[in-house]
Design an enzyme around this catalytic site. Structure first.
Site, PDB file in Angstrom:
ATOM      1  N   CYS A 153       3.522   7.274   2.871  1.00  0.00           N
ATOM      2  CA  CYS A 153       4.442   8.343   2.645  1.00  0.00           C
ATOM      3  C   CYS A 153       5.940   8.070   3.664  1.00  0.00           C
ATOM      4  O   CYS A 153       5.588   7.736   4.839  1.00  0.00           O
ATOM      5  CB  CYS A 153       3.611   9.609   3.344  1.00  0.00           C
ATOM      6  SG  CYS A 153       2.396  10.168   2.321  1.00  0.00           S
ATOM      7  N   ALA A 196       2.126   8.617  -1.667  1.00  0.00           N
ATOM      8  CA  ALA A 196       1.162   9.523  -2.552  1.00  0.00           C
ATOM      9  C   ALA A 196       2.307  10.567  -3.132  1.00  0.00           C
ATOM     10  O   ALA A 196       3.217  11.198  -2.328  1.00  0.00           O
ATOM     11  CB  ALA A 196       0.432  10.327  -1.603  1.00  0.00           C
ATOM     12  N   SER A 255       1.027  -1.169  -0.021  1.00  0.00           N
ATOM     13  CA  SER A 255      -0.107  -0.084  -0.079  1.00  0.00           C
ATOM     14  C   SER A 255       0.826   1.181  -0.179  1.00  0.00           C
ATOM     15  O   SER A 255       1.982   1.311   0.521  1.00  0.00           O
ATOM     16  CB  SER A 255      -0.805  -0.025   1.358  1.00  0.00           C
ATOM     17  OG  SER A 255      -2.050   0.924   1.233  1.00  0.00           O
ATOM     18  N   PRO A 256       0.345   2.473  -0.284  1.00  0.00           N
ATOM     19  CA  PRO A 256       1.258   3.603  -0.450  1.00  0.00           C
ATOM     20  C   PRO A 256       1.419   4.046   1.199  1.00  0.00           C
ATOM     21  O   PRO A 256       0.469   3.999   1.567  1.00  0.00           O
ATOM     22  CB  PRO A 256       0.231   4.456  -1.313  1.00  0.00           C
ATOM     23  CG  PRO A 256      -0.351   3.875  -1.986  1.00  0.00           C
ATOM     24  CD  PRO A 256      -0.868   2.631  -1.198  1.00  0.00           C
ATOM     25  N   ARG A 280       1.537  -0.977   7.464  1.00  0.00           N
ATOM     26  CA  ARG A 280       2.570  -1.072   8.561  1.00  0.00           C
ATOM     27  C   ARG A 280       2.908  -2.548   8.622  1.00  0.00           C
ATOM     28  O   ARG A 280       4.084  -2.718   9.280  1.00  0.00           O
ATOM     29  CB  ARG A 280       1.764  -0.634   9.733  1.00  0.00           C
ATOM     30  CG  ARG A 280       1.083   0.656   9.588  1.00  0.00           C
ATOM     31  CD  ARG A 280       0.763   1.309  10.945  1.00  0.00           C
ATOM     32  NE  ARG A 280       0.074   2.593  10.580  1.00  0.00           N
ATOM     33  CZ  ARG A 280      -0.637   3.241  11.824  1.00  0.00           C
ATOM     34  NH1 ARG A 280      -0.689   2.837  13.007  1.00  0.00           N
ATOM     35  NH2 ARG A 280      -0.986   4.685  11.123  1.00  0.00           N
ATOM     36  N   GLN A 304       0.693   6.399  -6.671  1.00  0.00           N
ATOM     37  CA  GLN A 304      -0.544   6.900  -6.247  1.00  0.00           C
ATOM     38  C   GLN A 304      -0.194   8.391  -6.505  1.00  0.00           C
ATOM     39  O   GLN A 304       0.574   9.059  -5.917  1.00  0.00           O
ATOM     40  CB  GLN A 304      -0.582   6.535  -4.727  1.00  0.00           C
ATOM     41  CG  GLN A 304      -1.974   7.376  -4.423  1.00  0.00           C
ATOM     42  CD  GLN A 304      -2.021   7.292  -2.796  1.00  0.00           C
ATOM     43  OE1 GLN A 304      -1.209   7.806  -2.150  1.00  0.00           O
ATOM     44  NE2 GLN A 304      -3.131   6.195  -2.348  1.00  0.00           N
ATOM     45  N   ARG A 317      -8.457   5.256  -5.085  1.00  0.00           N
ATOM     46  CA  ARG A 317      -8.479   5.000  -3.695  1.00  0.00           C
ATOM     47  C   ARG A 317      -9.445   6.006  -3.163  1.00  0.00           C
ATOM     48  O   ARG A 317      -9.278   7.171  -3.570  1.00  0.00           O
ATOM     49  CB  ARG A 317      -7.058   5.045  -2.917  1.00  0.00           C
ATOM     50  CG  ARG A 317      -7.267   5.070  -1.252  1.00  0.00           C
ATOM     51  CD  ARG A 317      -6.097   5.026  -0.696  1.00  0.00           C
ATOM     52  NE  ARG A 317      -5.683   3.612  -0.383  1.00  0.00           N
ATOM     53  CZ  ARG A 317      -4.545   3.206   0.230  1.00  0.00           C
ATOM     54  NH1 ARG A 317      -3.986   3.937   0.995  1.00  0.00           N
ATOM     55  NH2 ARG A 317      -4.305   1.991   0.427  1.00  0.00           N
ATOM     56  N   TYR A 336      -7.968  14.317   1.526  1.00  0.00           N
ATOM     57  CA  TYR A 336      -7.028  15.177   0.316  1.00  0.00           C
ATOM     58  C   TYR A 336      -7.953  15.679  -0.556  1.00  0.00           C
ATOM     59  O   TYR A 336      -9.297  15.394  -0.542  1.00  0.00           O
ATOM     60  CB  TYR A 336      -5.886  14.397   0.051  1.00  0.00           C
ATOM     61  CG  TYR A 336      -4.812  13.864   1.001  1.00  0.00           C
ATOM     62  CD1 TYR A 336      -4.521  14.856   2.006  1.00  0.00           C
ATOM     63  CD2 TYR A 336      -4.549  12.746   0.978  1.00  0.00           C
ATOM     64  CE1 TYR A 336      -3.515  14.537   2.972  1.00  0.00           C
ATOM     65  CE2 TYR A 336      -3.639  12.177   2.336  1.00  0.00           C
ATOM     66  CZ  TYR A 336      -3.257  13.291   3.182  1.00  0.00           C
ATOM     67  OH  TYR A 336      -2.277  12.995   4.080  1.00  0.00           O
TER      68      TYR A 336
END
Length: 356
Positions: free
Chosen positions: A25, A57, A22-23, A323, A99, A229, A181
């Protein structure tokens, strides 16, 4: 074969299993450039057997960054450093994805370990933008309500970023329309109080997302997947709901979107989110069952057995781990062992492969 390790073909791209990075940051860029941290961070997950790695992102414009430390793809100079990483990922049998995002009113903040607070223009921050002049937190500077010209710039920025993404070697694009966002801010009534064609009704609030999709499709090859997403619920009364997400999924399906990555929340600070193992999977399941749209499930998916159950029971088509991949970069190798399935290890690591 465990269903978690069954291949999945989306358009002309085949994923070797259902496990996706998963993306996440990293807040480790300078002026948007990828560096050795990104190579090692993402490359190790490719070595670890993930089928698809979605870069964090990645800002489509300087003002679209969450923090000054965000990865970016708003200029041609960013491409070379990214291409080094996508080439490495592909060399290890993993599909590279990106992403693309714009942080909207949640831009111009410090990185989490620097406090996470808003950076004012006097502190070298920048003017944030949003559908309405409503800050995420009341004490923060107000965002500028986007006018027609500003909206067109956002659309053009996503289109240009998609073109650079192709040059950088990406095979999958995911549009970030979640977590409070900009694109999420437009479709949620909690942050959008406009009275023009981009506000009010459901059709108006999703308009920007649809226009961004159309602009990206003008430059993104039809044979490559395009994902979106979303935050499937705001977890707040008067906000975006799971029913809204089903309705949106039907629209996105007709627009040619290939899969919806189902996250939740992030648009208001006071939302009461029932965080727990697999707490967002129900939204991926409902969208998939009610619309026939392929979905990805994300959110506290931590064990091979849990991931296998999600795929086997048809709740989602992919599981996206964040995570858990930070804790275990080689999660797919571990999952194969625990599920008694034999997969190929990197030749350099073959001597350490458990023998059945």
């Amino acid at each position: 074969m465990p269903n978690l390790f069954s291949p999945l073909k989306i358009k002309n791209i085949e994923l070797k299993n259902r496990i996706v990075v998963s993306p996440m940051c990293q807040y480790s860029s300078e002026d948007g450039f990828a560096n050795d941290w990104h190579l090692v961070h993402l490359g190790s997950r490719a070595v670890g057997g993930a089928s698809l790695i979605i870069f964090e992102a990645t800002a489509v414009s300087p003002e679209g960054r969450i923090t000054p430390d965000d990865l970016g793809i708003w200029k041609a100079e960013h491409v070379e450093g990214i291409k080094r990483i996508t080439s490495f990922i592909e060399a290890h049998g993993t599909v590279p994805g990106v992403q693309l995002g714009h942080a909207g009113r949640k831009a111009s903040h410090r990185s989490p370990w620097k406090g996470g607070t808003a950076i004012t223009e006097e502190e070298d921050g920048w003017q944030t933008v949003a559908p309405s002049a409503i800050p995420f937190i009341e004490s923060e500077p107000k965002p500028l309500e986007l006018d027609a010209e500003g909206i067109q710039k956002v659309i053009a920025d996503f289109k240009a970023a998609a073109k650079r993404s192709l040059e950088a070697g990406f095979k999958v694009i995911e549009l970030h329309a979640a977590h409070g966002y900009l694109l999420h801010e437009f479709y949620s009534p909690l942050s959008n109080q406009r009275t023009d064609n981009y506000g009010g009704s459901f059709e108006n609030r999703i308009r920007l997302l649809l226009e961004v999709i159309e602009s990206v499709q003008e430059v993104w090859p039809v044979e490559y997947p395009l994902l979106v997403r979303i935050s499937a619920t705001d977890w707040t009364e008067g906000g975006w709901t799971g029913e809204d997400s089903v309705a949106l999924a039907n629209v996105l399906k007709d627009k040619g979107v290939d899969l919806i990555d189902c996250s939740t929340g992030g648009n208001v600070p006071h939302a009461k989110i029932p965080v727990g193992p697999g707490y967002q999977v129900e939204f991926a399941e409902s969208i998939k069952k009610e619309t026939g749209m392929p979905t990805g499930a994300v959110g506290m998916i931590t064990s091979p057995e849990q991931a296998e159950d999600i795929i086997t029971t048809g709740k989602a088509d992919l599981v996206l781990l964040a995570r858990e991949f930070l804790r275990e970069p080689y999660f797919p190798l571990k999952a194969a062992q625990e599920l008694n399935h034999d997969i190929t290890w990197p030749l350099q690591y073959e001597r350490a492969k458990p023998r059945r």
